[in-house]
Design an enzyme around this catalytic site. Structure first.
Site, PDB file in Angstrom:
ATOM      1  CB  SER A   8      -3.480  -0.854   3.341  1.00 41.81           C
ATOM      2  OG  SER A   8      -2.210  -0.836   2.719  1.00 41.81           O
ATOM      3  CG  HIS A  31      -4.661  -4.546   1.411  1.00 33.59           C
ATOM      4  ND1 HIS A  31      -5.383  -5.212   0.451  1.00 33.59           N
ATOM      5  CD2 HIS A  31      -3.902  -3.643   0.746  1.00 33.59           C
ATOM      6  CE1 HIS A  31      -5.080  -4.740  -0.741  1.00 33.59           C
ATOM      7  NE2 HIS A  31      -4.170  -3.778  -0.600  1.00 33.59           N
ATOM      8  CG  ASP A  33      -0.771  -2.391  -0.545  1.00 40.51           C
ATOM      9  OD1 ASP A  33      -1.553  -2.822  -1.413  1.00 40.51           O
ATOM     10  OD2 ASP A  33      -1.133  -1.669   0.408  1.00 40.51           O
ATOM     11  CG  MET A  35       3.849  -1.678  -4.120  1.00 39.25           C
ATOM     12  SD  MET A  35       3.736   0.098  -3.887  1.00 39.25           S
ATOM     13  CE  MET A  35       2.162   0.211  -3.022  1.00 39.25           C
ATOM     14  CG  HIS A  64      -2.974  -5.075  -3.984  1.00 42.77           C
ATOM     15  ND1 HIS A  64      -3.244  -3.733  -3.840  1.00 42.77           N
ATOM     16  CD2 HIS A  64      -3.013  -5.320  -5.327  1.00 42.77           C
ATOM     17  CE1 HIS A  64      -3.430  -3.194  -5.025  1.00 42.77           C
ATOM     18  NE2 HIS A  64      -3.284  -4.132  -5.947  1.00 42.77           N
ATOM     19  CG  MET A  66      -0.016  -3.085  -6.798  1.00 41.74           C
ATOM     20  SD  MET A  66      -0.173  -1.759  -5.600  1.00 41.74           S
ATOM     21  CE  MET A  66       0.015  -2.710  -4.100  1.00 41.74           C
ATOM     22  CG  MET A 135      -6.186  -0.877  -8.206  1.00 42.95           C
ATOM     23  SD  MET A 135      -5.794  -1.165  -6.464  1.00 42.95           S
ATOM     24  CE  MET A 135      -5.039   0.398  -5.987  1.00 42.95           C
ATOM     25  CG  ASP A 173      -6.226  -0.912  -2.329  1.00 39.74           C
ATOM     26  OD1 ASP A 173      -6.039   0.001  -1.506  1.00 39.74           O
ATOM     27  OD2 ASP A 173      -5.333  -1.698  -2.706  1.00 39.74           O
ATOM     28  N   GLY A 175      -7.768   5.542  -1.257  1.00 39.19           N
ATOM     29  CA  GLY A 175      -8.558   6.706  -0.864  1.00 39.19           C
ATOM     30  C   GLY A 175      -9.842   6.384  -0.130  1.00 39.19           C
TER      31      GLY A 175
END
Ligand code: DX5
Ligand code: ZN
Length: 228
Positions: A8, A31, A33, A35, A64, A66, A135, A173, A175
């Site tokens: 990511s 990946h 992200d 947002m 991804h 969000m 998630m 996805d 941790g």
């Protein structure tokens, strides 16, 4: 299906994205992200950055989203060059129509579930998807602790995939690291997003290789992958 590792770029240096993409050559996907500071309390990047990144790397982009109003925005990420587009079911008004539109435009269609969203109401939608993202943290930030309480949902989703005989990829996805990836693989995940565990390492490409080996070994021992 083979294990896939998707670094990511949320944990990468945003001023050097092209170099950061090169630093993980050998990864299956990048990946990305997205947002919007509404669906999640953080703001990252949008269509123009994805367009530029798609031109700057040969690694396919796994976007991804969000963001709210996914129905409106997700198709634009396919046009921007993403090879896989993930929308959150919590942000989609018409997920079936949206998944079909993403596929029709030529990308893999993927749907994400926040930690409190169960899989069961969406069993009938699974054939419309190429990937399901579970998630394993509340979305919004990198570097959070893995939520072990998501492991049963991963197991139940893998059972549904087997029950229906689907070619659906199961992504986790949040941790995901050397200390959690084996539990994810054992539960049934086959696509692993890792941000801080890759870009926080002194050698990101080596971190990808090590995570892949761990996931492959754990998958080899997992009951879901053996009993067919
Ligand atoms: C968080 C993002 C993740 C994030 C993961 O909402 O969706 O992709 O980058 O970061 P780590 O792997 O550090 O938890
Ligand atoms: Zn993500």
């Amino acid at each position: 299906m083979a294990v896939q590792i998707n670094p990511s770029i949320l944990s990468a240096d945003f001023a050097r994205l092209a170099e950061e993409a090169k630093a993980v050559e050998g990864a299956d996907w990048l990946h990305v992200d997205v947002m919007d500071n509404h669906f999640v309390p953080n703001l990252t990047l949008g269509v123009p950055v994805v367009e530029s990144l798609a031109r700057a790397t040969d690694t396919p982009l796994d976007c991804h989203l969000m963001i709210e109003d996914a129905d409106r925005w997700a198709p634009q990420y396919v046009e921007a060059g993403a090879s896989s587009v993930t929308f959150h079911v919590e942000a989609a008004g018409a997920p079936v129509r949206l998944a079909r539109e993403i596929r029709a435009k030529g990308a893999r269609a993927s749907m994400a579930l926040k930690p409190a969203t169960p899989i069961e109401p969406y069993e009938d939608l699974l054939p419309e998807l190429d990937m399901l993202l579970i998630m394993t943290v509340e979305p919004g930030f990198g570097g959070q602790s893995f939520l072990d309480i998501m492991l049963p949902k991963i197991r139940r989703t893998r059972e549904l995939i087997k029950k229906h005989g689907l070619e659906l990829w199961l992504q986790v996805d949040g941790g995901v690291s050397a200390s959690t990836i084996e539990r994810c693989a054992d539960a049934g995940a086959d696509v692993f997003v890792a941000g801080s565990a890759v870009y926080g390492a002194s050698d990101p490409a080596a971190a990808v290789r090590a995570l892949r080996t761990q996931a492959e070994v754990a998958t080899g021992k997992a009951s879901w992958a053996c009993d067919h």
